[in-house]
Design a protein around this motif. Structure first.
Motif, PDB file in Angstrom:
ATOM      1  N   CYS A   1       0.834  -1.207   0.000  1.00 52.62           N
ATOM      2  CA  CYS A   1       0.000   0.000   0.000  1.00 52.62           C
ATOM      3  C   CYS A   1       0.866   1.252   0.000  1.00 52.62           C
ATOM      4  O   CYS A   1       1.845   1.359   0.722  1.00 52.62           O
ATOM      5  N   CYS A   2       0.478   2.210  -0.826  1.00 53.80           N
ATOM      6  CA  CYS A   2       1.213   3.477  -0.874  1.00 53.80           C
ATOM      7  C   CYS A   2       0.255   4.601  -0.527  1.00 53.80           C
ATOM      8  O   CYS A   2      -0.672   4.883  -1.271  1.00 53.80           O
TER       9      CYS A   2
ATOM     10  N   ASP B   1      -0.366   8.446  -0.102  1.00 58.83           N
ATOM     11  CA  ASP B   1       0.242   9.672  -0.589  1.00 58.83           C
ATOM     12  C   ASP B   1       0.448  10.688   0.525  1.00 58.83           C
ATOM     13  O   ASP B   1      -0.350  10.798   1.439  1.00 58.83           O
TER      14      ASP B   1
ATOM     15  N   THR C   1      -7.319   4.515  -8.837  1.00 55.71           N
ATOM     16  CA  THR C   1      -7.054   3.934  -7.523  1.00 55.71           C
ATOM     17  C   THR C   1      -6.785   2.437  -7.587  1.00 55.71           C
ATOM     18  O   THR C   1      -5.823   1.942  -6.991  1.00 55.71           O
TER      19      THR C   1
ATOM     20  N   HIS D   1      -3.436   0.371  -7.903  1.00 53.77           N
ATOM     21  CA  HIS D   1      -2.490   0.183  -6.798  1.00 53.77           C
ATOM     22  C   HIS D   1      -2.562  -1.231  -6.216  1.00 53.77           C
ATOM     23  O   HIS D   1      -1.693  -1.614  -5.426  1.00 53.77           O
TER      24      HIS D   1
ATOM     25  N   GLU E   1       5.876   7.833  -9.892  1.00 53.02           N
ATOM     26  CA  GLU E   1       5.209   6.722 -10.557  1.00 53.02           C
ATOM     27  C   GLU E   1       6.152   6.024 -11.531  1.00 53.02           C
ATOM     28  O   GLU E   1       6.195   4.789 -11.594  1.00 53.02           O
TER      29      GLU E   1
ATOM     30  N   ASP F   1       8.621   3.903  -9.776  1.00 52.70           N
ATOM     31  CA  ASP F   1       7.959   2.708  -9.256  1.00 52.70           C
ATOM     32  C   ASP F   1       7.825   1.655 -10.351  1.00 52.70           C
ATOM     33  O   ASP F   1       8.075   0.471 -10.122  1.00 52.70           O
TER      34      ASP F   1
ATOM     35  N   SER G   1       3.654  -0.178  -6.409  1.00 45.16           N
ATOM     36  CA  SER G   1       2.261   0.202  -6.160  1.00 45.16           C
ATOM     37  C   SER G   1       1.590   0.765  -7.402  1.00 45.16           C
ATOM     38  O   SER G   1       0.386   0.992  -7.397  1.00 45.16           O
ATOM     39  N   GLU G   2       2.336   0.992  -8.479  1.00 42.92           N
ATOM     40  CA  GLU G   2       1.769   1.531  -9.721  1.00 42.92           C
ATOM     41  C   GLU G   2       1.671   0.399 -10.734  1.00 42.92           C
ATOM     42  O   GLU G   2       2.543   0.198 -11.562  1.00 42.92           O
TER      43      GLU G   2
END
Length: 294
Positions: free
Chosen positions: A45-46, A48, A189, A192, A268, A271, A281-282
């Protein structure tokens, strides 16, 4: 340009490498999925930071390839409602996964009220950031206030990622929306969640028995195990995004442009092409992978 949404099929922005798709599904989904409710811990989980959320707000409001999805989503939801066999006075329940600051939820409610006379709404907002949920609450309260009593909005914040919503909370969502017109909405969303864990979330959606689902995600392949293909896909998407930012210098400040690149897209991109798989996570995937109830 985008294809017509009248067929309740994919609506895709072009160019292909940076497109945004909206996926619609109809009520039959609850009959096609029988897997039990399953919630699994999400280790990648990321959440922000406040700066990244601010950067996303700039992107959502000013970057056309993102901001235009708000109006498009509302158009599509209005069509779903029109094609469903419900009365204008029905209560509407919206499950908004990754609600952020409530921009799309406000637009959806506004459209259903204006087009179909809907006046009673309940919004379950799922987001891991409490400040975002507070902004959503404020935005929805402002909309209700502007309507001067013509509509009611009950907002229920759920501070969590989707996979970590506990069974008791989820059951309360199901119990409070049994006879409503039900909609699931999620914008930027669900990518992720890695592909192996998504089925658990889709199973949750099925128990909600929505009339429609609207998902906005980039139509790219950042889950490809072949690095060169994943890199090519990432370069295609981010080159378009960077070009759009460069063309918007008269609409965004230098600081805002830097924030979009440094705090959002640069993170991003790193990642996607440099993080170990277990820490990523992306995980964007092609739009066909979101046709979850076909």
């Amino acid at each position: 340009a985008f294809d017509s949404a009248e067929s309740f099929d994919f609506v895709t922005f072009r160019p292909e490498n940076a497109s945004l798709c909206v996926l619609l599904e109809t009520p039959e989904i609850s009959d096609n999925i029988s897997s039990p409710l399953y919630i699994k811990q999400h280790q990648s989980c990321c959440i922000d930071s406040a700066q990244q959320i601010d950067a996303f707000k700039v992107m959502a409001e000013k970057l056309p390839i993102v901001s235009e999805t708000t109006e498009l989503t509302s158009d599509v939801v209005s069509q779903i409602f029109q094609k469903s066999d419900v009365s204008p006075g029905v209560h509407v329940t919206i499950l908004d996964v990754g609600i952020a600051f409530g921009r799309n939820a406000v637009s959806i409610i506004q459209r259903l009220h204006d087009d179909h006379g809907c006046a009673h709404f309940r919004v379950f907002g799922i987001d891991p950031d409490m400040s975002s949920l507070n902004l959503s609450s404020l935005a929805l309260k402002e909309l209700a206030y502007k309507k001067q009593g013509a509509l009611t909005i009950d907002f229920v914040p759920i501070c969590s990622i989707l996979e970590n919503v506990d069974a008791a909370t989820w059951q309360s969502v199901l119990d409070s929306s049994a006879n409503d017109f039900k909609l699931i909405h999620s914008a930027f969303t669900l990518h992720h969640i890695d592909f192996a864990r998504r089925q658990a979330c889709f199973d949750m959606f099925a128990t909600f028995k929505p009339t429609g689902i609207v998902i906005c995600e980039p139509n790219v392949d950042h889950q490809n195990r072949l690095f060169n293909k994943r890199l090519d896909s990432a370069m295609g998407m981010f080159s378009v995004l960077y070009s759009l930012i460069a063309e918007m210098r008269d609409q965004v400040s230098h600081d805002e442009a830097d924030a979009l690149i440094e705090l959002f897209f640069k993170r991003e991109l790193e990642d996607i092409i440099s993080k170990p798989e277990a820490l990523r996570s992306e995980m964007h995937s092609p739009y066909a992978s979101w046709n979850i109830f076909a």
